[in-house]
Design an enzyme around this catalytic site. Structure first.
Site, PDB file in Angstrom:
ATOM      1  N   ASN A   1     -12.912  -8.314   6.072  1.00 49.37           N
ATOM      2  CA  ASN A   1     -11.793  -7.834   5.250  1.00 49.37           C
ATOM      3  C   ASN A   1     -10.589  -7.417   6.089  1.00 49.37           C
ATOM      4  OD1 ASN A   1     -12.026  -8.085   2.507  1.00 49.37           O
ATOM      5  ND2 ASN A   1     -13.113  -6.158   2.199  1.00 49.37           N
TER       6      ASN A   1
ATOM      7  N   GLY B   1     -12.702 -20.181   0.240  1.00 51.12           N
ATOM      8  CA  GLY B   1     -11.771 -20.289  -0.890  1.00 51.12           C
ATOM      9  C   GLY B   1     -12.065 -21.532  -1.734  1.00 51.12           C
TER      10      GLY B   1
ATOM     11  N   ASP C   1     -14.603  -9.572  -2.702  1.00 50.32           N
ATOM     12  CA  ASP C   1     -15.565  -8.498  -3.011  1.00 50.32           C
ATOM     13  C   ASP C   1     -16.603  -8.983  -4.019  1.00 50.32           C
ATOM     14  OD1 ASP C   1     -14.041  -6.879  -1.376  1.00 50.32           O
ATOM     15  OD2 ASP C   1     -12.817  -6.160  -3.039  1.00 50.32           O
TER      16      ASP C   1
ATOM     17  N   TYR D   1       0.817  -1.219   0.000  1.00 46.58           N
ATOM     18  CA  TYR D   1       0.000   0.000   0.000  1.00 46.58           C
ATOM     19  C   TYR D   1       0.847   1.264   0.000  1.00 46.58           C
ATOM     20  CZ  TYR D   1      -3.858  -2.931   1.792  1.00 46.58           C
ATOM     21  OH  TYR D   1      -4.834  -3.872   1.968  1.00 46.58           O
TER      22      TYR D   1
HETATM   23  O1  CKP Z   1     -10.924  -9.104  -0.174  1.00 40.55           O
HETATM   24  P1  CKP Z   1     -10.660  -8.754  -1.598  1.00 40.55           P
HETATM   25  O2  CKP Z   1      -9.469  -9.454  -2.181  1.00 40.55           O
HETATM   26  O3  CKP Z   1     -11.861  -8.951  -2.460  1.00 40.55           O
HETATM   27  O4  CKP Z   1     -10.372  -7.187  -1.574  1.00 40.55           O
HETATM   28  C1  CKP Z   1      -9.595  -6.549  -2.540  1.00 40.55           C
HETATM   29  C2  CKP Z   1      -9.500  -5.066  -2.291  1.00 40.55           C
HETATM   30  O5  CKP Z   1      -9.526  -2.544  -0.857  1.00 40.55           O
HETATM   31  C3  CKP Z   1      -8.487  -4.403  -3.205  1.00 40.55           C
HETATM   32  O6  CKP Z   1      -9.101  -3.805  -4.328  1.00 40.55           O
HETATM   33  C4  CKP Z   1      -7.771  -3.428  -2.305  1.00 40.55           C
HETATM   34  O7  CKP Z   1      -7.737  -2.141  -2.831  1.00 40.55           O
HETATM   35  C5  CKP Z   1      -8.487  -3.501  -0.955  1.00 40.55           C
HETATM   36  O8  CKP Z   1      -9.078  -4.792  -0.962  1.00 40.55           O
HETATM   37  C6  CKP Z   1      -7.527  -3.261   0.199  1.00 40.55           C
HETATM   38  O9  CKP Z   1      -7.581  -2.168   0.775  1.00 40.55           O
HETATM   39  O10 CKP Z   1      -6.734  -4.163   0.492  1.00 40.55           O
HETATM   40 MG    MG Z   2     -12.093  -9.701   1.212  1.00 42.35          MG
END
Ligand code: CKP
Ligand code: MG
Length: 307
Positions: free
Chosen positions: A160, A222, A252, A100
């Site tokens: 998340n 998964g 997502d 990030y």
């Molecule tokens: O849980 P996921 O792999 O679906 O999330 C992916 C997103 O917002 C990605 O687009 C990224 O920008 C984030 O998760 C994050 O902040 O890690």
């Molecule tokens: Mg996720």
């Protein structure tokens, strides 16, 4: 009537190889709640996204892409901070490393007064994730303020967990508080254990999380598919095997699949089937959201043929 989701949208730079040696990067966008918004729009559920972007090219790109995908964009432009960025490198086996560049970003400066940007949105469902409260105190306060402001509507919460943003130990109480205010909780099994540390297995974890309040708990497993506990009834769905290019964004997509069917009034089994298929479809693309399915993709199993 519309789903409202809020959070940080980011620029994404990605490469199919190690970034230490790559000479080219592909540019895209991401951010969990923005990805979910696109997934909902593609599946025919009206949706608005609210967040802060910088007054810069990445911010304009985020807004343009969301709009082009049919999302009602409620962006607050912050002239004092840049749009955040993530770097994503993927090896040939679909293993992805994310770095990030989002500290001090516009998205993380989200504040409760920004919620006014959603004025006029006929909110019927609010979706939040555990990423937003990890970004800053004001972003965390915005999530709480949104829950207060739309207190009458169903709320979904995707845990998340992002260990690069905060530790599981610090995050767990915040996750438990959000789960207690939610109607639907989404979690991977590892994330479920942050909410229910003594759980013996995914079903036990789902039952313990449901005891916090939510009537629907969906555990993403998964390759092993997913398990949903709705009003005390358990439903399991095997995964759809696909050629994995990149798993980022699959969670997502899964959430978007479940929520689209939920707001369209479809039964639990259909929610879970669409969620699993959407998650699988997302894995077949390098971008964070580009692989999200449209309705016709769900009806055409050939697009998801096992390898
Ligand atoms: O849980 P996921 O792999 O679906 O999330 C992916 C997103 O917002 C990605 O687009 C990224 O920008 C984030 O998760 C994050 O902040 O890690
Ligand atoms: Mg996720």
């Amino acid at each position: 009537m519309s789903v409202l989701t809020l959070g940080e949208a980011l620029g994404v730079l990605h490469t199919g190889e190690s970034i230490a040696h790559a000479s080219h990067l592909r540019i895209g966008t991401g951010g969990s709640e923005a990805n979910v918004a696109i997934g909902l729009a593609r599946l025919g559920a009206p949706v608005a996204w609210l967040g802060r972007t910088g007054d810069d090219g990445l911010g304009r790109r985020v807004v343009r892409e969301l709009r082009a995908e049919g999302v009602d964009v409620r962006a607050v432009v912050d002239p004092a901070a840049p749009t955040g960025l993530l770097l994503k490198e993927t090896d040939g086996a679909g293993r992805t490393e994310v770095v990030y560049h989002r500290r001090g970003s516009a998205g993380g400066r989200l504040a409760p007064e920004d919620l006014a940007a959603a004025d006029g949105v006929p909110v019927e469902h609010l979706h939040v994730t555990g990423i937003t409260p990890a970004l800053s105190a004001s972003a965390a306060a915005t999530v709480d303020a949104a829950l207060d402001r739309w207190s009458g509507v169903p709320v979904s919460f995707d845990v998340n967990h992002r260990s690069r943003l905060w530790s599981g130990e610090t995050a767990a109480p915040a996750y438990r508080a959000l789960a207690a205010r939610a109607d639907v909780v989404f979690a991977g099994f590892d994330e479920a254990l942050l909410l229910a540390p003594d759980a013996a297995d995914p079903e036990d974890a789902a039952r313990r999380i449901a005891a916090l309040g939510p009537a629907e708990v969906v555990v993403k497993l998964g390759e092993d598919g997913a398990l949903a506990l709705v009003d005390g009834e358990v439903l399991r769905m095997p995964a759809v095997p696909v050629r994995v290019v990149d798993t980022v964004g699959a969670g997502d997509a899964f959430v978007a699949g479940w929520l689209a069917e939920r707001v369209l009034g479809r039964p639990v089994e259909e929610r879970l089937r669409t969620a699993v298929r959407a998650g699988a479809a997302a894995c077949t693309h390098a971008g964070d959201w580009e692989g999200l399915p449209f309705r016709r993709d769900l009806e055409a199993p050939v697009a998801l043929e096992p390898v």
